[in-house]
Design a protein around this motif. Structure first.
Motif, PDB file in Angstrom:
ATOM      1  N   ARG A 106       0.852  -1.102  -0.078  1.00  0.00           N
ATOM      2  CA  ARG A 106      -0.139  -0.072   0.023  1.00  0.00           C
ATOM      3  C   ARG A 106       0.973   1.130   0.146  1.00  0.00           C
ATOM      4  N   ASN A 153       1.380   5.464   0.016  1.00  0.00           N
ATOM      5  CA  ASN A 153       0.863   7.042   0.222  1.00  0.00           C
ATOM      6  C   ASN A 153       1.309   7.755  -0.955  1.00  0.00           C
ATOM      7  N   GLN A 194      -1.799   9.453  -6.712  1.00  0.00           N
ATOM      8  CA  GLN A 194      -2.325   8.702  -7.952  1.00  0.00           C
ATOM      9  C   GLN A 194      -2.620   7.133  -7.796  1.00  0.00           C
ATOM     10  N   TRP A 195      -1.849   6.737  -6.935  1.00  0.00           N
ATOM     11  CA  TRP A 195      -1.680   5.162  -6.747  1.00  0.00           C
ATOM     12  C   TRP A 195      -2.100   4.731  -5.314  1.00  0.00           C
ATOM     13  N   ILE A 196      -2.782   3.551  -5.196  1.00  0.00           N
ATOM     14  CA  ILE A 196      -3.255   3.190  -3.870  1.00  0.00           C
ATOM     15  C   ILE A 196      -2.229   1.859  -3.614  1.00  0.00           C
ATOM     16  N   ALA A 251      -4.351   2.151  -9.556  1.00  0.00           N
ATOM     17  CA  ALA A 251      -4.887   3.243  -9.264  1.00  0.00           C
ATOM     18  C   ALA A 251      -6.051   3.094  -8.209  1.00  0.00           C
ATOM     19  N   TYR A 252      -6.364   4.141  -7.543  1.00  0.00           N
ATOM     20  CA  TYR A 252      -7.268   4.185  -6.607  1.00  0.00           C
ATOM     21  C   TYR A 252      -8.552   3.655  -7.219  1.00  0.00           C
ATOM     22  N   GLY A 253      -9.536   2.608  -6.557  1.00  0.00           N
ATOM     23  CA  GLY A 253     -10.824   2.342  -7.155  1.00  0.00           C
ATOM     24  C   GLY A 253     -10.535   0.790  -7.442  1.00  0.00           C
ATOM     25  N   GLU A 273      -9.576  -1.330  -5.358  1.00  0.00           N
ATOM     26  CA  GLU A 273      -9.732  -2.167  -4.149  1.00  0.00           C
ATOM     27  C   GLU A 273     -11.262  -2.288  -3.997  1.00  0.00           C
ATOM     28  N   ASN A 274     -12.059  -1.993  -4.959  1.00  0.00           N
ATOM     29  CA  ASN A 274     -13.560  -2.271  -5.012  1.00  0.00           C
ATOM     30  C   ASN A 274     -13.882  -3.047  -6.249  1.00  0.00           C
TER      31      ASN A 274
END
Length: 406
Positions: free
Chosen positions: A66, A68, A71-73, A92-94, A96-97
């Motif tokens: 993970r 910080n 742009q990137w999770i 990218a964020y998102g 994880e869903n």
């Protein structure tokens, strides 16, 4: 105590098993011999090569971290047998869903699982696409474990083999015993990466390198020649008073994306965002600094025009802005209180650029440039000369140029 040679020709003390000696050798290497290696991906590659040489049949290994980052999770470091370098993928964020991530072994570890172990030979009817990809690569077993960093930060390490029958119990114990050392080694590297990333995110790449190299005392810095650009959004006070908060934040992000991306692409450094404005420099140590600044402005204008077309389609007024450009020597370094510093530039040249940006409101031209900049950029023939203007707080009037009106 007498010793003997194992198959690899390594001396092993009598009374000790071969596996503990090999494991200790890799542990000693991780703890004591990797301190000169800055990058965790290189350590992963060398560790896997040492595992193979020690008889542990690792064919694939990954580290999932993970991050910080704006742009990137997260990121995955992937090694496969035969690769001289690991592959690094960012996410990218998102992600994880997504359904793929939610049913992945990495997510299971993040949700609290202490181990995910899959015998790939025994699950030929498994419909999970991830495990099928591993099976298609000839792998026979997959294991994932948590890598526990401080303050509850949980990351993931995985190992796979192509050995018929999968890993033996000795192999699994060998790998599991490496995790504490791998955790320590990876946390140090990851925190270094995070520190660098956070500094680059908030103060820019050059300033971050200066800070990391120890330029952290108040007043420290240097005088540098630079092309200076100051940009400001018009009517922002009215917009922020009338628009919903989330819409204002979205507008600012759109505006800064349009103006900032070209600056960074052409080698400029954004030193700070000031509400609805920004300050950027193009160091003259690069011969093309002035040309690069002009290209950045032109591309920024084109992107702003595209953005305003979108806004017009939504019934919104176009965004207006002013840009002031000058060139000269600036003091580049730490300024502030004893405990709170700002890494920025100051000096008369910055003041000229700021006054030119303010003058754009009066002359109704979005981009104004000083004669000093135009002469250094050798672009006078491509600009409109607007005459000489007194600028507030400056002794001598300044010859002002503007981009031609279309």
């Amino acid at each position: 105590m007498s010793s003997f040679l194992n198959k690899a020709g390594t001396a092993v003390e009598a009374g000790e098993g071969v596996w503990p000696v090999r494991r200790r050798r890799i542990l000693d290497w991780l703890v004591n011999e990797t301190r000169g290696e800055r990058f965790i991906d290189n350590i992963l590659v060398e560790m896997c090569e040492k595992l193979l040489a020690s008889g542990v049949p690792v064919a694939r290994a990954t580290l999932h971290f993970r991050m910080n980052h704006p742009q990137w999770i997260g990121a995955r470091i992937l090694w496969k047998e035969g690769l001289a370098e690991a592959k690094i993928n960012t996410f990218a964020y998102g992600i994880e869903n997504t359904p793929e991530f939610l049913k992945s072994p990495v997510n299971a570890i993040h949700q609290g699982a202490e181990e995910v172990r899959k015998r790939l030979e025994d699950t030929a009817d498994d419909e999970d696409s991830f495990y099928q990809e591993l099976r298609d690569d000839g792998l026979t077993e997959y294991i994932a474990w948590p890598v526990e960093h401080t303050f509850g930060k949980r990351h993931v390490a995985t190992f796979s083999t192509s050995r018929p029958g999968g890993f033996t119990n000795e192999h699994v114990d060998f790998l599991r015993d490496l995790l504490p050392a791998l955790t320590l080694v990876s946390e140090i590297r990851l925190k270094n990466i995070m520190a660098r990333t956070l500094l680059q995110t908030y103060v820019g790449p050059h300033a971050s390198e200066q800070i990391l190299s120890g330029v952290t005392t108040r007043g420290s810095g240097a005088t540098v020649g630079a092309a200076i650009m100051i940009c400001d959004l018009r009517d922002f006070t009215e917009i922020s008073d009338l628009w919903p908060r989330d819409d204002v934040i979205h507008l600012l992000n759109d505006y800064f994306d349009a103006m900032s991306d070209p600056i960074e692409r052409y080698g400029g450094e954004i030193l700070k965002f000031m509400g609805d404005g920004l300050l950027a420099i193009f160091p003259l140590s690069k011969d093309t600094a002035c040309h690069d600044l002009l290209q950045a402005i032109r591309e920024g204008q084109a992107l702003m025009a595209q953005l305003n077309q979108q806004y017009a389609g939504n019934g919104r007024e176009p965004l207006r802005y002013g840009v002031g450009v000058h060139v000269g020597d600036v003091m580049y370094g730490n300024i502030g209180s004893r405990r709170r510093l700002d890494f920025t530039v100051i000096g008369p040249a910055v003041n000229v650029a700021s006054r030119l940006e303010t003058l754009t409101k009066e002359v109704k031209r979005p981009v104004l440039l000083s004669r000093a900049f135009v002469e250094m950029a050798d672009c006078a023939k491509d600009m409109d000369s607007l005459g000489t203007f007194p600028l507030r707080g400056l002794g001598e009037p300044v010859d002002v140029f503007a981009f031609p009106e279309r």
